[in-house]
Design an enzyme around this catalytic site. Structure first.
Site: not given
Length: 456
Positions: A237, A232, A234, A248
């Site tokens: 956010e 993942e 990101d 991640h």
């Protein structure tokens, strides 16, 4: 995404879930344009669309309209076991605007937090970008590339998260790998991320009903025996009070069903196959409390542009991912990322393995990011290809404090890394956020991708 069960909050008050295809509501994906740019900063417009995640959709019997899942409970007559449930239950099309508060216009996508529809009240949403054929997810390979979008999150208060990120889902939603999945990308199947969420109702073409436990604080959510894991990235956010960019990584490639210790649940958070904490760059957490927020250097009361660059060791798409760099553009001005101001850390302004290691040491955090391969593994995920996700959600697990307040609550806020934003520690309680800010929205627009320096 940070909390281990945060995705339990992404729910609808009258939905159910499945893998067959229903015929009671026609599925029509909202259209959106995206620009692909070249090194000469010339950009061409592509016609795309977005699709609602299957976890929000009405699931009913294939022979009629009986719910297979109501509230947070499965119908055991239709779903006595995982494979029979997949055969008996069908996902139907979505009323994107009326039920889910999802609308598009030109190059813009608007996600409304609470939508009072004719038959239900919907909370939050998650959508994926489809490719130009409208039958598979768009796959991005972003090494030595940059990804840019505009965002208006002026109407996102404490406790909410307008998230734009990439995950290593199958382009077809899993239909080619799992015979039980007949709905595929057209109906938003196949989700995964590094939290290995257990709230996903169907994983690998089977209902996740084994060991299903209703959530104690969310009447629409629960968790099954299995989680669904993958790498993942990101990109964004954020709410009006804080923002983070966080890679991640996992020890597996592609969407992978987990069970037991592999999921990294509870006390085994750092023993699973994925790095749940990630390596985040949150300007407030990194020591600059003046950089991003209402009226600050990046003024979140107005729309602005977010540029994320994925640099490689040899400045080519074949190189090893070595740096993730962030820029902003607002009112015609390019704004460099903030620099770290933490005792024991150099003045970093981007994500590198050196930054991640220094951050983990300074904050006393577990360095599962390095242990599972760091930026090199993130780059390998882009080699495989990743799917763009856009969502709005609140957090029944940790009230979004990990993004915009002090977290964890059992540590002194004066300790490095604990203070993550200006929101009070009493904020973010989902019932409060849902009742006090039902009109909260996030608008993503003007998405562009291309070589470094081509999109802004």
């Amino acid at each position: 995404m940070f909390p281990s069960v945060a995705l339990l909050t992404l729910s609808c008050l009258a939905v159910a879930y499945g893998q067959q295809v229903g015929t009671l509501t026609a599925e029509s994906h909202p259209k959106i344009t995206v620009q692909k740019c070249s090194a000469s900063k010339s950009c061409s417009t592509e016609q795309h669309s977005v699709v609602l995640d299957s976890n929000w959709r009405w699931l009913h019997s294939t022979s009629g309209s009986n719910n297979c899942y109501t509230g947070n409970t499965w119908d055991t007559s239709l779903c006595p076991d995982p494979t029979t449930c997949a055969k008996n239950c069908a996902l139907d099309g979505a009323d994107y605007s009326g039920t889910y508060g999802i609308t598009t216009s030109g190059n813009a996508l608007t996600l409304k937090f609470v939508t009072h529809g004719p038959y239900s009240t919907n909370i939050g949403s998650r959508v994926y970008l489809m490719d130009t054929s409208d039958s598979k997810y768009q796959i991005f390979n972003l090494k030595n590339q940059e990804f840019t979008f505009d965002v208006d999150m002026s109407q996102l208060p404490c406790g909410l998260n307008g998230a734009l990120y990439f995950v290593e889902m199958d382009a077809d939603g899993g239909t080619s790998r799992f015979s039980g999945n007949k709905a595929g990308a057209k109906y938003g199947t196949g989700y995964c991320d590094t939290q290995c969420p257990h709230d996903i109702k169907f994983i690998n073409g089977e209902a996740n009903i084994l060991g299903w436990t209703p959530s104690p604080n969310d009447t629409n959510a629960g968790s099954g025996q299995y989680g669904t894991c993958c790498n993942e990235m990101d990109i964004w956010e954020a709410n009006s009070q804080g923002a983070a960019v966080t890679p991640h990584v996992c020890s597996v490639q592609g969407q992978t069903r987990c069970s037991g210790n592999d999921c990294g649940d509870g006390d085994n958070r750092y023993g699973g196959i994925c790095d749940k904490d990630g390596c985040d760059f949150n300007s407030w957490r990194m020591g600059d409390q003046t950089f991003l927020g209402t009226g600050k250097t990046v003024d979140t009361s107005k729309k602005f542009t977010v540029v994320t660059q994925f640099l490689t060791s040899n400045n080519s798409t074949s190189g090893t991912l070595s740096e993730i760099r962030r820029l902003y553009v607002q009112n015609g001005k390019v704004i460099a990322n903030s620099k770290t101001n933490i005792s024991g850390m150099s003045n970093y302004d981007s994500i590198t393995d050196a930054f991640c290691n220094a951050q983990k040491t300074a904050f006393g955090d577990n360095n599962s990011f390095e242990r599972l391969g760091g930026l090199n593994v993130m780059g390998q995920s882009f080699d495989k290809g990743m799917v763009l996700v856009m969502s709005i959600w609140d957090d029944h697990a940790a009230r979004m404090l990990w993004l915009d307040s002090d977290y964890p609550l059992d540590k002194d806020a004066s300790q490095p890394g604990v203070s993550r934003g200006p929101c009070p520690t009493s904020s973010g309680n989902p019932p409060d956020v849902e009742s006090q800010s039902p009109g909260a929205t996030v608008i993503y627009s003007n998405i562009k991708y291309g070589p470094i320096g081509s999109t802004y």
